[in-house]
Design a protein around this motif. Sequence first.
Motif: not given
Length: 252
Positions: A157-166
């Motif tokens: 819910s917090e991340m936008k489309k195509n955002e990556i998670l480190l």
Amino acid sequence: MKIITSPAKLMNIDYTTDFFRSTTPKFIDDSALIQSHLKEKSPKYLSELMEISPKLADENWERNQKWKAKPSAKESCPALFAFTGEVYRGLDAKSLDKKAVEYLQKNYRMLSGLYGLLKPSDKVMLYRLEMGRNFEFEGHKNLYEFWTEKVTDQLNSEMKKNEILLNLASNEYVKVIDRKKLNHTVIDFDFYELKDGKPKTIVVYTKHARGLVTRFCAETNAKTLNDVKAFNYEGYRIDEEKSTEKKLVFVR
């Protein structure tokens, strides 16, 4: 881009900041539920559950008795400054400027056995509850069972489309994220020390490096994977040959 780390066993809540207003953790009601069960446990149980000395068990029993869902400013501290283990020595948040702290508030989250998922500004009290311990309550066999869906959904819910998670968290903590249900690419990290020409993993240095990468991202306003690849604090350099699309390897 979002960044996640594990919490730390070592904590200190004697710190305040003017860089942001303190906030209430998203899952504070869930934390209160967990804590209501922890509060009933004896020091002996805590000693066995967490494999800690009787002295530490007594200390954490007292913490459990004092814990509140809505603590005062004196009883709590923003999560960004509360943890003081090796990752957080690398991050050294107290020395960051306002712009870097604002970056972390937007992009950085801490996983927690008690709080689930924390923003830097979220108020926390002193506690100890590692995610990997087999703490049973309310029909849940462990904390993974309780937190996985909640934490995964919240990150989605917090991340936008195509955002990556480190992923700069330990294996114990990152297991709480269901990668199959997370709608984002997770980038893992390895850190090596060159000893006699051979790369070696040294746990304490790896923890420190996770904090350094988090700090680097905040200080350089990193937005892309290429920005992260430029990480070069304390002698680390990217190893392009060992790195892959979903794992970055740094060596020094």
